[in-house]
Design a protein around this motif. Structure first.
Motif, PDB file in Angstrom:
ATOM      1  N   ARG A  45     127.051  45.264 -18.888  1.00  0.00           N
ATOM      2  CA  ARG A  45     128.406  45.136 -19.431  1.00  0.00           C
ATOM      3  C   ARG A  45     129.448  45.212 -18.322  1.00  0.00           C
ATOM      4  N   LEU A  61     120.322  30.315 -14.188  1.00  0.00           N
ATOM      5  CA  LEU A  61     120.009  31.732 -14.027  1.00  0.00           C
ATOM      6  C   LEU A  61     119.216  31.926 -12.746  1.00  0.00           C
ATOM      7  N   THR A  62     119.421  33.041 -12.083  1.00  0.00           N
ATOM      8  CA  THR A  62     118.632  33.294 -10.881  1.00  0.00           C
ATOM      9  C   THR A  62     117.629  34.416 -11.127  1.00  0.00           C
ATOM     10  N   ALA A  63     116.409  34.144 -10.723  1.00  0.00           N
ATOM     11  CA  ALA A  63     115.320  35.122 -10.928  1.00  0.00           C
ATOM     12  C   ALA A  63     115.313  36.117  -9.782  1.00  0.00           C
ATOM     13  N   ASP A  91     106.161  34.608 -20.691  1.00  0.00           N
ATOM     14  CA  ASP A  91     107.477  34.546 -21.326  1.00  0.00           C
ATOM     15  C   ASP A  91     108.629  34.676 -20.327  1.00  0.00           C
ATOM     16  N   VAL A  92     108.368  34.360 -19.049  1.00  0.00           N
ATOM     17  CA  VAL A  92     109.470  34.272 -18.074  1.00  0.00           C
ATOM     18  C   VAL A  92     110.232  32.980 -18.353  1.00  0.00           C
ATOM     19  N   LEU A  93     109.486  31.933 -18.743  1.00  0.00           N
ATOM     20  CA  LEU A  93     110.105  30.685 -19.195  1.00  0.00           C
ATOM     21  C   LEU A  93     109.894  30.572 -20.708  1.00  0.00           C
ATOM     22  N   THR A  94     110.921  30.089 -21.407  1.00  0.00           N
ATOM     23  CA  THR A  94     110.736  29.866 -22.844  1.00  0.00           C
ATOM     24  C   THR A  94     110.178  28.469 -23.096  1.00  0.00           C
ATOM     25  N   TYR A  97     118.994  39.231 -17.688  1.00  0.00           N
ATOM     26  CA  TYR A  97     120.314  38.920 -18.251  1.00  0.00           C
ATOM     27  C   TYR A  97     120.357  39.450 -19.686  1.00  0.00           C
ATOM     28  N   HIS A 135     127.209  35.595 -19.829  1.00  0.00           N
ATOM     29  CA  HIS A 135     125.910  36.245 -19.652  1.00  0.00           C
ATOM     30  C   HIS A 135     125.920  37.039 -18.360  1.00  0.00           C
ATOM     31  N   ARG A 144     123.984  40.780 -16.202  1.00  0.00           N
ATOM     32  CA  ARG A 144     122.903  41.771 -16.176  1.00  0.00           C
ATOM     33  C   ARG A 144     123.367  43.111 -16.739  1.00  0.00           C
ATOM     34  N   ALA A 158     113.953  38.105 -19.773  1.00  0.00           N
ATOM     35  CA  ALA A 158     112.929  38.342 -18.764  1.00  0.00           C
ATOM     36  C   ALA A 158     113.543  38.378 -17.363  1.00  0.00           C
ATOM     37  N   LEU A 159     114.642  37.654 -17.146  1.00  0.00           N
ATOM     38  CA  LEU A 159     115.272  37.633 -15.829  1.00  0.00           C
ATOM     39  C   LEU A 159     116.339  38.722 -15.694  1.00  0.00           C
ATOM     40  N   ASN A 194     125.451  40.062 -23.123  1.00  0.00           N
ATOM     41  CA  ASN A 194     126.181  38.825 -23.389  1.00  0.00           C
ATOM     42  C   ASN A 194     127.352  39.140 -24.287  1.00  0.00           C
ATOM     43  N   VAL A 237     111.286  29.090 -10.546  1.00  0.00           N
ATOM     44  CA  VAL A 237     112.238  29.355 -11.634  1.00  0.00           C
ATOM     45  C   VAL A 237     113.652  28.949 -11.203  1.00  0.00           C
ATOM     46  N   PRO A 293     114.506  29.210 -18.466  1.00  0.00           N
ATOM     47  CA  PRO A 293     114.126  30.611 -18.327  1.00  0.00           C
ATOM     48  C   PRO A 293     114.511  31.439 -19.548  1.00  0.00           C
ATOM     49  N   ASN A 294     113.776  32.503 -19.746  1.00  0.00           N
ATOM     50  CA  ASN A 294     114.068  33.495 -20.770  1.00  0.00           C
ATOM     51  C   ASN A 294     115.106  34.470 -20.182  1.00  0.00           C
ATOM     52  N   HIS A 295     116.316  34.447 -20.728  1.00  0.00           N
ATOM     53  CA  HIS A 295     117.396  35.303 -20.200  1.00  0.00           C
ATOM     54  C   HIS A 295     116.953  36.752 -20.030  1.00  0.00           C
ATOM     55  N   LEU A 324     124.346  26.559 -17.339  1.00  0.00           N
ATOM     56  CA  LEU A 324     124.158  27.823 -16.642  1.00  0.00           C
ATOM     57  C   LEU A 324     122.838  27.796 -15.879  1.00  0.00           C
TER      58      LEU A 324
END
Lengths: 147, 155
Positions: free
Chosen positions: B118, A145-147, A48-51, B64, B114, B116, B61-62, B67, A9, B57-59, A143
């Motif tokens: 506020r 994102l870091t998993a 659904d970790v990746l869209t 995040y 974005h 994790r 799910a990780l 926003n 990821v 990635p799905n924000h 952006l």
């Protein structure tokens, strides 16, 4: 999600190879076999970790015209206006926000003229003015994102 | 854009085939060679019609989950220098210059944040505030309350 998934990821958000066996080439970076990378990507998508896995297009550079619109709608009339705005096919996203300008939507149309027409229609249908805020310059880099 | 490029965008906007030779599979669907698929994708990357190829990635799910849309009234003489610095911050996902609409709307810089939490967003806002410095006249943060419509941008 294990450490290998996390590495995939974090490490595969760009730069997927353009060659005959791209999954094999990418798998080597993670010390995996081609088939295992494909299986893990399928699982990350199913969970659904990746869209998505593939090209990220810049919609504006593909053609067409776009803008961001804002409206200030009284609370008692909000649902009616949301329904009228959302009924337009060209309205892609619409968000309620905590502000005097409480309705924000993105318009994607074929041309600038189509956008002007849509804004005039929305103003006439709802009875409220629309702020038209097209992008004049883009400053961001993607952006990660870091998993 | 050529009809073939349009067909290639349509064939890949949901994702690449998860098979050993994905470009060959696309080529078969489009009736062109594997080489041509690869060259067209290279050309779209080069002129930035494609931002990147890989995992999206799905924000949520990780983790995040927070926003915010931050808006800033920045001195016109400074915005071209400051905009790219704001856009390069790691928690800024999108950053645009947009026109002011006076007297209703005084802001010309939009930065989507974005994070994790506020709290994390608040630290990001403080970083942007310090970065813009004396060129800043005022700013606001608009948190989202509800998604009213979301249909991806379909080509």
């Amino acid at each position: 999600m294990d450490e290998t998934d996390r590495a995939i990821v974090n490490g595969l958000q760009g730069g997927f190879p353009l060659c005959e066996r791209p999954y094999a080439a990418a798998a080597a970076r993670f010390g995996l076999e081609e088939a295992e990378l494909i299986a893990r990507l399928k699982k990350l998508l199913a969970d659904d970790v990746l869209t998505r896995f593939g090209p990220m297009f810049d919609a504006e550079r593909l053609g067409g015209a776009f803008t961001l619109c804002a409206m200030s709608v009284p609370q008692h009339d909000f649902e009616r206006v949301a329904g009228l705005v959302n009924a337009h096919r060209e309205v892609a996203h619409n968000y309620e926000r905590e502000h005097r300008f409480n309705m924000w939507f993105v318009v994607a149309a074929r041309s600038r003229e189509d956008i002007s027409r849509l804004i005039t229609d929305v103003e006439r249908e709802t009875g409220y003015p629309v702020l038209d805020l097209p992008r004049e310059a883009e400053y961001f880099i993607e952006l990660r994102l870091t998993a | 854009m050529s009809a073939l490029d349009e067909a290639l965008v349509r064939a890949t906007q949901a994702g690449l085939p998860l098979v050993a030779q994905p470009y060959r599979e696309l080529a078969a669907t489009l009736g062109i060679s594997e080489r041509e698929v690869i060259e067209r994708l290279q050309a779209m990357l080069a002129d930035r019609r494609i931002r990147r190829i890989g995992a999206v990635p799905n924000h949520y799910a990780l983790g995040y989950r927070a926003n915010a849309m931050s808006v800033w009234d920045v001195d016109d003489r400074e915005i071209e220098a400051l905009g790219p610095e704001v856009g390069a911050l790691p928690f800024v996902s999108h950053c645009y210059r947009r026109p002011r609409r006076l007297p209703h709307w005084p802001y010309n810089l939009f930065a989507m944040l974005h994070g994790r939490s506020r709290d994390e967003l608040q630290r990001g806002l403080a970083t942007i505030w310090a970065l813009i410095g004396p060129a800043l006249r005022r700013h606001e943060v608009l948190y989202s309350r509800r998604i009213l419509k979301k249909t991806g941008l379909r080509f």
